[in-house]
Design a protein around this motif. Structure first.
Motif: not given
Length: 181
Positions: A43-70
């Motif tokens: 039973q997810w609400g809009a806030a649940d999807f927003l938080v999860f989406g932000v967490m996923l974007a941060i995680a993917c962004g961190l991996y992208e940063s690492a991929a550019r680093t080395s």
């Protein structure tokens, strides 16, 4: 090999980009699909999807940063494991709590583990040798949080699961160490 980032083993292109971001989209869609199909307990609400989406974007962004680093596959694997472990720690802590339930103040110890990893990475300036030390520190912090839960007599179901994360932090540390050599 360049110790600062562990360059040289592979080209700098990130061939995993579509898989990383595509996987994030699939993960974000799964709860919506489960709710549409009438799955019990989802039973997810809009806030649940927003938080999860932000967490996923941060995680993917961190991996992208690492991929550019080395371009070193060991560095990228270490970074991917560290990001995934941090993501899962945050997600589990927010969703159900690592120990007890999500409202248990004891779970702040596990937020501290994430702080150790992040602060360590900042001080390391993403250099492989420093990242190895930072992830080792995160693994030790995770082990100490689990030990504290055990000593305090907390509900150990989550703590046992959390103890498995120690191995992932240590694997990340070992891979960063190899990338620095």
């Amino acid at each position: 090999m360049n110790e600062s980032a562990g360059q040289g083993t592979e080209a700098r292109g990130n061939t995993l980009r579509p898989w990383v971001w595509g996987g994030a989209i699939v993960l974000l869609a799964l709860p919506a699909i489960a709710m549409r199909l009438g799955a019990d307990g989802v039973q997810w609400g809009a806030a649940d999807f927003l938080v999860f989406g932000v967490m996923l974007a941060i995680a993917c962004g961190l991996y992208e940063s690492a991929a550019r680093t080395s371009g070193d596959i060991r560095y990228r694997a270490a970074a991917g494991i560290a990001v995934a472990t941090g993501f899962l720690t945050a997600w589990a802590n927010l969703a159900v709590g690592m120990v007890g339930n999500e409202g248990d103040r004891f779970n702040l110890l596990f937020a501290g583990v994430l702080a150790v990893a992040v602060v360590g990475a900042v001080f390391a300036r993403l250099r492989a040798a420093g990242m190895a030390m930072a992830m080792l520190a995160a693994g030790i912090a995770q082990a100490l949080a689990v030990a504290a839960a055990f000593i305090d007599g907390r509900d150990m179901r989550g703590a046992v699961f959390s103890a498995l994360f120690v191995a992932w932090w240590l694997l990340s540390s070992a891979l960063f160490r190899r990338a620095s050599q």
